[in-house]
Design a protein around this motif. Structure first.
Motif: not given
Length: 201
Positions: A79-85, A141-143, A157-169
């Motif tokens: 998701c995006r880096h500042d997503h509520p989740l 994802l980012t918008t 590889f997302d060097q701008q930090g726009a994405l995040a990985i959720l702690p869900v397997i």
């Protein structure tokens, strides 16, 4: 000269470094084409490209084609880096269903994993957006608050930090293997061997 097919979500930085190093040390030229698996395998079998780099298929149904694993690149829910989740301690399946999803179309491995995950977690696929365009996936994802499934290396590889990985397997977390696909009777030239050794290294 070498012609390489690259599958979507393959770590592009590996091909970029290989191409630059190969041309600098050996001269010659490198052509890289990105496309879907079916098209690239057809080009491989007819000799239009020399090898494919990307996610391996299990099973591989072509007797004249071989594949070689290089490393694992597990799937991740992104998701995006500042997503509520990203601020939620315990993410539920209801949370995932409420966000909306961006899915790849067709019968590719990532969609198969997503379909199994949706069925296992009883998530609805209504209201999803389907696209095979990575640029469109990233834009969505980012918008928006939508989620998708990419790979851990693509997010790293997302060097701008726009994405995040959720702690869900997700299901089949370790199922994605990345490697080389080439003709079984292929005899690479010295130049082509240099490309292969760089990628293997």
């Amino acid at each position: 000269h070498i012609r390489i097919g690259i599958l979507p979500l393959s770590p592009k930085s590996i091909m970029a470094r290989m191409s630059d190093a190969l041309v600098a040390s050996h001269g010659g030229g490198v052509t890289i084409e990105e496309d879907g698996f079916e098209k690239l395998v057809q080009d491989l079998r007819t000799g239009r490209i020399d090898f494919i780099f990307g996610a391996l298929r299990e099973p591989l149904t072509f007797p004249d084609v071989e594949q070689e694993k290089l490393f694992d690149d597990p799937y991740a829910i992104v998701c995006r880096h500042d997503h509520p989740l990203t601020r939620t301690n315990a993410i539920t399946h209801s949370d995932l269903a409420a966000c909306g999803w961006v899915l790849p179309p067709g019968d590719i491995p990532r969609r198969q994993v997503l379909d199994r995950m949706f069925a296992s977690w009883k998530l609805s696929i209504e209201g999803v957006i389907e696209t095979n365009s990575l640029a469109t996936i990233l834009s969505l994802l980012t918008t928006t608050d939508r989620l998708s499934m990419l790979t851990t290396r693509s997010v790293a590889f997302d060097q701008q930090g726009a994405l995040a990985i959720l702690p869900v397997i997700p299901a089949d977390l370790s199922a994605r293997r990345v490697g080389l696909i080439y003709r079984a009777n292929w005899l690479p030239t010295r130049f082509q061997n240099a490309a292969l050794e760089f990628v293997r290294g």
